[in-house]
Design an enzyme around this catalytic site. Structure first.
Site, PDB file in Angstrom:
ATOM      1  N   ASN A   9       0.983  -1.073  -0.012  1.00 44.33           N
ATOM      2  CA  ASN A   9      -0.090  -0.226  -0.033  1.00 44.33           C
ATOM      3  C   ASN A   9       0.876   1.142  -0.068  1.00 44.33           C
ATOM      4  OD1 ASN A   9      -1.927   2.010   0.383  1.00 44.33           O
ATOM      5  ND2 ASN A   9      -2.340   1.419   2.647  1.00 44.33           N
ATOM      6  N   LYS A  11       0.038   4.488  -0.168  1.00 44.12           N
ATOM      7  CA  LYS A  11      -0.816   5.343   0.154  1.00 44.12           C
ATOM      8  C   LYS A  11      -0.576   6.542  -0.567  1.00 44.12           C
ATOM      9  CE  LYS A  11       0.123   3.470   4.736  1.00 44.12           C
ATOM     10  NZ  LYS A  11      -0.240   3.463   6.076  1.00 44.12           N
ATOM     11  N   HIS A  95      -9.659   0.357   4.642  1.00 47.00           N
ATOM     12  CA  HIS A  95      -8.418   0.590   5.303  1.00 47.00           C
ATOM     13  C   HIS A  95      -8.761   1.699   6.579  1.00 47.00           C
ATOM     14  CE1 HIS A  95      -4.240   2.063   6.154  1.00 47.00           C
ATOM     15  NE2 HIS A  95      -4.006   1.035   5.488  1.00 47.00           N
ATOM     16  N   GLU A  97      -7.174   4.147   7.490  1.00 50.54           N
ATOM     17  CA  GLU A  97      -7.358   5.601   7.206  1.00 50.54           C
ATOM     18  C   GLU A  97      -8.524   6.054   6.663  1.00 50.54           C
ATOM     19  OE1 GLU A  97      -3.392   5.414   5.361  1.00 50.54           O
ATOM     20  OE2 GLU A  97      -2.525   4.858   7.315  1.00 50.54           O
ATOM     21  N   GLU A 167      -5.500  -5.681  10.481  1.00 42.88           N
ATOM     22  CA  GLU A 167      -4.548  -4.620  10.399  1.00 42.88           C
ATOM     23  C   GLU A 167      -5.293  -3.767  11.886  1.00 42.88           C
ATOM     24  OE1 GLU A 167      -2.526  -3.468   6.945  1.00 42.88           O
ATOM     25  OE2 GLU A 167      -4.421  -2.026   6.955  1.00 42.88           O
ATOM     26  N   GLY A 173       1.522   2.098  10.871  1.00 42.84           N
ATOM     27  CA  GLY A 173       2.512   3.159  10.586  1.00 42.84           C
ATOM     28  C   GLY A 173       3.070   3.769  11.908  1.00 42.84           C
ATOM     29  N   SER A 213       2.946  -2.074  10.399  1.00 44.35           N
ATOM     30  CA  SER A 213       4.377  -1.881  10.686  1.00 44.35           C
ATOM     31  C   SER A 213       5.324  -3.114  10.444  1.00 44.35           C
ATOM     32  CB  SER A 213       4.560  -1.458  12.073  1.00 44.35           C
ATOM     33  OG  SER A 213       3.993  -0.081  12.311  1.00 44.35           O
TER      34      SER A 213
HETATM   35  C1  PEP Z   1      -1.142  -0.191   5.984  1.00 43.89           C
HETATM   36  O1  PEP Z   1      -1.147   0.959   5.271  1.00 43.89           O
HETATM   37  O2  PEP Z   1      -2.046  -0.846   5.805  1.00 43.89           O
HETATM   38  C2  PEP Z   1       0.042  -0.583   6.847  1.00 43.89           C
HETATM   39  C3  PEP Z   1       0.089  -1.745   7.156  1.00 43.89           C
HETATM   40  O3  PEP Z   1       1.018   0.446   6.778  1.00 43.89           O
HETATM   41  P1  PEP Z   1       2.309   0.119   7.895  1.00 43.89           P
HETATM   42  O4  PEP Z   1       2.901  -1.081   7.204  1.00 43.89           O
HETATM   43  O5  PEP Z   1       3.241   1.499   7.524  1.00 43.89           O
HETATM   44  O6  PEP Z   1       2.014   0.007   9.184  1.00 43.89           O
END
Ligand code: PEP
Length: 256
Positions: A9, A11, A95, A97, A167, A173, A213
């Site tokens: 992703n 983003k 997601h 976000e 997630e 993040g 992460s």
């Molecule tokens: C994500 O954006 O779905 C995600 C898992 O981000 P990160 O790996 O940066 O935590």
């Protein structure tokens, strides 16, 4: 056995030019792993068209990070799954976000999941608890609500087109990642929810990813964890060496 699935992703990063340069770099570093591992790149909407002409489809598939649930109409600023059909195979839906910054609720997310399937694409439905919900012991409850609502417009003939990504919101993040054992536990409860809606076979076959992460070193722990069909990667997917390393490790583990 189903292939592992690694989803990147990106983003809201990369202009058209930057995305093209980055893809060029990735294509040199990532080997063809398609026998064991499907690798999906999800860039921003604006870059999808140009990357679709550049991408080496022996190595990568493309996905979108979002879409609207109507196929067309007066919905200023939105892009539909119908419009994405010729460009991508997957669409990330719900997601954290989108849920937390753009206030998307379970009803809207369910409509989007259905729109993606209706258009012949595969939704990656993201679910996960906040830090407070985890502290309150509500993880299973939250996952139940998000999974049952998110899949409420899907039929048993369609469930095999859906991917779920677990997630935990507090891990996205932040540099904090869930312990593999806790992720296994959460993913088990997600499969239980799928079982109660669509039966045992569907719950065993549906692909469930972990995201939050993952940056390389700890990826191996998730890749061998029970019930985890691989990873959704945000920040680390913007570092070509790290991302290529995760893909290579996945392929290696699946090749033995
Ligand atoms: C994500 O954006 O779905 C995600 C898992 O981000 P990160 O790996 O940066 O935590």
């Amino acid at each position: 056995m189903a292939k592992k699935l690694i989803v990147a992703n990106w983003k809201m990063h990369f202009t058209v030019g930057e995305a093209s340069l980055y893809l060029h770099k990735l294509q040199e570093k990532v080997a063809n792993t398609r026998k064991t591992t499907e690798v999906v790149l999800c860039p921003n909407m604006l870059t999808l068209q140009s990357l679709s002409l550049q991408v080496d489809r022996r190595k990568f598939r493309l996905g979108a990070q979002n879409c609207y649930f109507q196929d067309e109409g007066a919905f200023t600023g939105e892009v539909s799954a119908t419009m994405l059909r010729s460009l991508v195979d997957y669409v990330i839906i719900g997601h954290s976000e989108r849920r937390h910054i753009f206030n998307e609720d379970n009803k809207l997310i369910a409509q989007k999941v259905q729109a993606v399937v209706r258009n012949g694409l595969q939704p990656i439905l993201c679910v996960g608890e906040t830090r407070q919900e985890r502290a309150d012991g509500d993880t299973a409850h939250v996952l139940h609500d998000q999974v049952t609502a998110g899949l409420s417009n899907i039929t048993s003939a369609e469930i095999n087109h859906v991917v779920i990504a677990y997630e935990p919101v507090w891990a996205i993040g932040t540099g904090e990642f869930d312990k593999a054992d806790d992720a296994v536990q959460a993913i088990r409860s997600i499969r239980k929810n799928v079982e109660s809606m669509f039966g045992k076979k569907a719950s065993q076959e549906i692909r469930v990813l972990y995201g939050g992460s993952v940056n390389g070193d700890e990826a191996g722990g998730y890749l061998v964890a029970e019930g985890v069909d691989a990873l959704l990667i945000g920040g680390a997917s913007l570092k070509a060496d790290v991302f290529a390393g995760i893909v290579a490790r996945t392929h290696e583990l699946e090749s033995v």
